[in-house]
Design a protein around this motif. Structure first.
Motif, PDB file in Angstrom:
ATOM      1  N   GLU A 106       0.837  -1.202   0.000  1.00  9.06           N
ATOM      2  CA  GLU A 106       0.000   0.000   0.000  1.00  9.06           C
ATOM      3  C   GLU A 106       0.873   1.253   0.000  1.00  9.06           C
ATOM      4  O   GLU A 106       0.580   2.239  -0.684  1.00  9.06           O
ATOM      5  N   GLN A 107       1.966   1.205   0.788  1.00  8.26           N
ATOM      6  CA  GLN A 107       2.859   2.357   0.816  1.00  8.26           C
ATOM      7  C   GLN A 107       3.523   2.561  -0.552  1.00  8.26           C
ATOM      8  O   GLN A 107       3.652   3.691  -1.023  1.00  8.26           O
ATOM      9  N   ARG A 108       3.903   1.433  -1.177  1.00  7.79           N
ATOM     10  CA  ARG A 108       4.515   1.557  -2.501  1.00  7.79           C
ATOM     11  C   ARG A 108       3.516   2.125  -3.513  1.00  7.79           C
ATOM     12  O   ARG A 108       3.856   3.008  -4.317  1.00  7.79           O
ATOM     13  N   ARG A 109       2.270   1.621  -3.468  1.00 10.19           N
ATOM     14  CA  ARG A 109       1.259   2.157  -4.393  1.00 10.19           C
ATOM     15  C   ARG A 109       0.963   3.626  -4.092  1.00 10.19           C
ATOM     16  O   ARG A 109       0.763   4.434  -5.009  1.00 10.19           O
ATOM     17  N   ARG A 110       0.934   3.939  -2.764  1.00 11.28           N
ATOM     18  CA  ARG A 110       0.683   5.335  -2.415  1.00 11.28           C
ATOM     19  C   ARG A 110       1.798   6.233  -2.949  1.00 11.28           C
ATOM     20  O   ARG A 110       1.532   7.326  -3.478  1.00 11.28           O
ATOM     21  N   LEU A 128      -8.417  -0.898   3.550  1.00 10.48           N
ATOM     22  CA  LEU A 128      -8.188  -1.159   2.128  1.00 10.48           C
ATOM     23  C   LEU A 128      -9.257  -0.485   1.277  1.00 10.48           C
ATOM     24  O   LEU A 128      -8.973   0.051   0.196  1.00 10.48           O
ATOM     25  N   GLU A 129     -10.507  -0.510   1.774  1.00  9.94           N
ATOM     26  CA  GLU A 129     -11.578   0.171   1.054  1.00  9.94           C
ATOM     27  C   GLU A 129     -11.321   1.670   0.994  1.00  9.94           C
ATOM     28  O   GLU A 129     -11.555   2.331  -0.037  1.00  9.94           O
ATOM     29  N   GLU A 130     -10.813   2.228   2.115  1.00  8.49           N
ATOM     30  CA  GLU A 130     -10.508   3.663   2.107  1.00  8.49           C
ATOM     31  C   GLU A 130      -9.399   3.980   1.107  1.00  8.49           C
ATOM     32  O   GLU A 130      -9.463   4.967   0.377  1.00  8.49           O
ATOM     33  N   ASN A 156      -9.532   6.336  -2.129  1.00  7.35           N
ATOM     34  CA  ASN A 156      -8.505   7.353  -2.416  1.00  7.35           C
ATOM     35  C   ASN A 156      -7.906   7.149  -3.803  1.00  7.35           C
ATOM     36  O   ASN A 156      -7.643   8.107  -4.539  1.00  7.35           O
ATOM     37  N   ARG A 157      -7.700   5.865  -4.149  1.00 10.12           N
ATOM     38  CA  ARG A 157      -7.129   5.588  -5.475  1.00 10.12           C
ATOM     39  C   ARG A 157      -8.096   6.022  -6.568  1.00 10.12           C
ATOM     40  O   ARG A 157      -7.708   6.568  -7.599  1.00 10.12           O
ATOM     41  N   GLN A 158      -9.408   5.713  -6.337  1.00 10.54           N
ATOM     42  CA  GLN A 158     -10.390   6.148  -7.338  1.00 10.54           C
ATOM     43  C   GLN A 158     -10.422   7.677  -7.451  1.00 10.54           C
ATOM     44  O   GLN A 158     -10.560   8.234  -8.550  1.00 10.54           O
ATOM     45  N   ARG A 159     -10.281   8.319  -6.259  1.00 11.86           N
ATOM     46  CA  ARG A 159     -10.255   9.773  -6.297  1.00 11.86           C
ATOM     47  C   ARG A 159      -9.050  10.266  -7.070  1.00 11.86           C
ATOM     48  O   ARG A 159      -9.134  11.212  -7.871  1.00 11.86           O
ATOM     49  N   VAL A 160      -7.885   9.580  -6.886  1.00  8.04           N
ATOM     50  CA  VAL A 160      -6.674   9.951  -7.646  1.00  8.04           C
ATOM     51  C   VAL A 160      -6.885   9.678  -9.125  1.00  8.04           C
ATOM     52  O   VAL A 160      -6.482  10.467  -9.979  1.00  8.04           O
TER      53      VAL A 160
END
Length: 554
Positions: A353-357, A483-485, A489-493
């Motif tokens: 998650e940190q890497r994807r972030r 994970l849903e949050e 956030n990813r969808q928002r990005v």
């Protein structure tokens, strides 16, 4: 023949010597074995016995005579603790209290019970620890003592040391009468006799009383040689305490269906003992029981069986608890392994998650930079358009001036050739620019597809990981919420990326629009050869503008 004759006699069965000869007619050579005599004993003797038709004590004496000579070994010097008659009574007590299976043995609980009763009759206390030590040494297994081991133990004096033989005989006699002869209560010599009121003369006489479950008998003396009468007891009888009168105290009476018997004890304690004993006999009659000690023996046996069952149940429960403890420890180990796997999965998930972030943040920064560059390019294009409009105005003025300059035609023709060459180069540059834009668009679309594939793959990985984590432990719901949050956030990005792409396309559309506007402004300038010559300079300026735009976009 002698054995059978004695058995016929003591069991009060008619003698049948012919049956003995007929039974052993085919096998009269040599001695008869136990296995050979038992069928005759069962068929011709024991099957004909009627309960209550013979004297049990005589039968016991016969059996004692047959077995004691071979098996009973008293002290040859005459120093035995118990006499021969007391040994016979102890033998009878052993047979009564032993287990109902052959060979006869007495379990340690019954041995302790019998010794306690004998010691209680002598007003001494039994050393239970010493008895346990003796039984643990003598017993090879959990079965119990045989009758000869029991008699050897009594003759050893280990538990009756320092007690006179006469006291032991009296105690054995008392326990024998109580257990074997079912004597529930009898007057003791130190406390005197009971006084009984006569029925006819109504005088008081001193009598020796003996209580059994079905009858209360009274004699002239404690030797019980002359029986004066008896009081039959049944479930309809009752005993009551009477007030003192006629110079007698501690009075009580026994009421039967036919008459009432009045008696007087020496003291209140003796009266209470007799009334309780008579009430016990009446209760046994009401319950249909013939012997108190048979009932007590059965209860003790049931209690031993219950103890054994409880012990077996406790052992089984202990074993089950041990298995449950082992299962619990194994489950705890599995739980620890699951927790460790969960922690590793959470760490991997956090790292992923940190890497994807970080990737999203880097992509967002890149898009923001591209957006700012596009805004700057748009602002610079607008400024350039203003300059171009001013330049176009100046060019129009120049065209008016060039229309007046006919003498410079040759120079204009040369400029036209050059303008045509510039136009070709501009068209080539424009085509190259369009190809580059197309290539960039393809790269952008490819990047978008890779991003979508990466998102789909990430979603699949998340679904697989989510399924595994749900199967392992429901405690991962919190991680799923996080994970849903992250997904939101990813969808928002992604939406931000799409918005940035739309802005980039809008900027590109604006650039194309301005290109069209510029072309529309440039083409009408030359309505003939002269205008064509003049427009050559405009295309050169436009080429410069496009070069600046490319450098700005890069």
């Amino acid at each position: 023949q002698v054995l059978s004759h004695n058995l016929y006699t003591v069991l009060c069965i008619p003698h049948d010597p012919v049956a003995l000869e007929e039974h052993f007619r085919d096998d009269d050579d040599g001695p008869v074995s136990s296995q050979g005599y038992m069928p005759y004993l069962n068929k011709y003797i024991l099957d004909k016995v009627e309960e209550g038709a013979f004297v049990k004590e005589n039968f016991d004496e016969l059996c004692w005579t047959l077995t004691a000579k071979k098996n009973y070994k008293p002290d040859r010097n005459g120093n035995s603790v118990v006499s021969h008659q007391d040994a016979f009574k102890l033998w009878c007590l052993f047979n009564f209290l032993s287990e109902d299976k052959y060979p006869l043995v007495m379990v340690p609980d019954e041995v302790e019970y019998l010794l306690k009763k004998i010691c209680t009759a002598m007003n001494v206390e039994l050393n239970s620890c010493e008895l346990d030590d003796y039984l643990s040494q003598e017993l090879q297994g959990p079965a119990g003592l045989t009758v000869w081991q029991f008699l050897d133990m009594m003759n050893s004096g280990r538990f009756l040391r320092g007690i006179e033989q006469e006291a032991i005989s009296m105690a054995v006699e008392e326990v024998y009468q109580e257990v074997i002869e079912d004597v529930l209560k009898q007057a003791r010599s130190p406390h005197g006799y009971l006084w009984k009121k006569g029925q006819l003369r109504r005088n008081w006489s001193e009598r020796w009383f003996t209580l059994k479950p079905s009858v209360l008998s009274y004699y002239m003396s404690e030797e019980r040689k002359e029986k004066k009468g008896s009081i039959p007891l049944d479930k309809h009888c009752c005993v009551e305490v009477l007030p003192d009168r006629d110079g007698k105290r501690c009075m009580f009476c026994v009421k039967t269906s036919s008459r009432t018997y009045e008696m007087s004890a020496s003291d209140t304690r003796q009266r209470q003992e007799w009334t309780l004993a008579i009430q016990t006999a009446i209760r046994l009659q009401a319950e249909g029981k013939k012997s108190l000690h048979k009932d007590l023996k059965q209860k003790r046996r049931e209690q031993r069986e219950q103890r054994e069952q409880r012990k077996a149940a406790r052992e089984e429960e202990t074993q089950r608890l041990k298995q449950l403890q082992e299962e619990k420890e194994r489950k705890l180990q599995e739980l620890e392994l699951l927790k460790e796997a969960q922690r590793q999965a959470e760490m991997l998930l956090q790292e992923e998650e940190q890497r994807r972030r970080q990737q999203h943040e880097e992509m967002q920064r890149t898009l923001e930079i591209q957006l700012r560059e596009a805004e700057e390019a748009r602002a610079s294009m607008q400024a350039e358009m203003v300059l171009k409009e001013a330049e176009a105005e100046r060019q129009r003025k120049r065209i008016l001036e060039l229309e007046d300059m006919q003498e410079r035609l040759q120079e204009a023709l040369q400029q036209e050739v050059k303008a045509r060459q510039d136009e070709e180069s501009v068209r080539y540059a424009q085509a190259r620019l369009l190809a580059e834009e197309e290539e960039k668009l393809k790269q952008l679309m490819k990047l978008k597809e890779e991003q979508e594939e990466y998102i789909i793959r990430t979603q699949r990985e998340k679904q697989v990981l989510k399924q595994e984590m749900e199967n392992k432990n429901k405690c991962l719901e919190e991680a799923q919420k996080q994970l849903e949050e992250v997904r939101v956030n990813r969808q928002r990005v992604d939406q931000d990326v799409m918005a940035a792409q739309r802005k980039l396309r809008q900027a590109s559309t604006n650039v194309k629009h301005w290109n069209v506007q510029m072309n529309r402004l440039m083409h009408p300038i030359g309505p003939g050869d002269k205008r064509t010559n003049v427009s050559g300079g405009g295309f050169a300026g436009y080429q410069t503008l496009l070069s600046q735009r490319d450098s700005s976009l890069k």
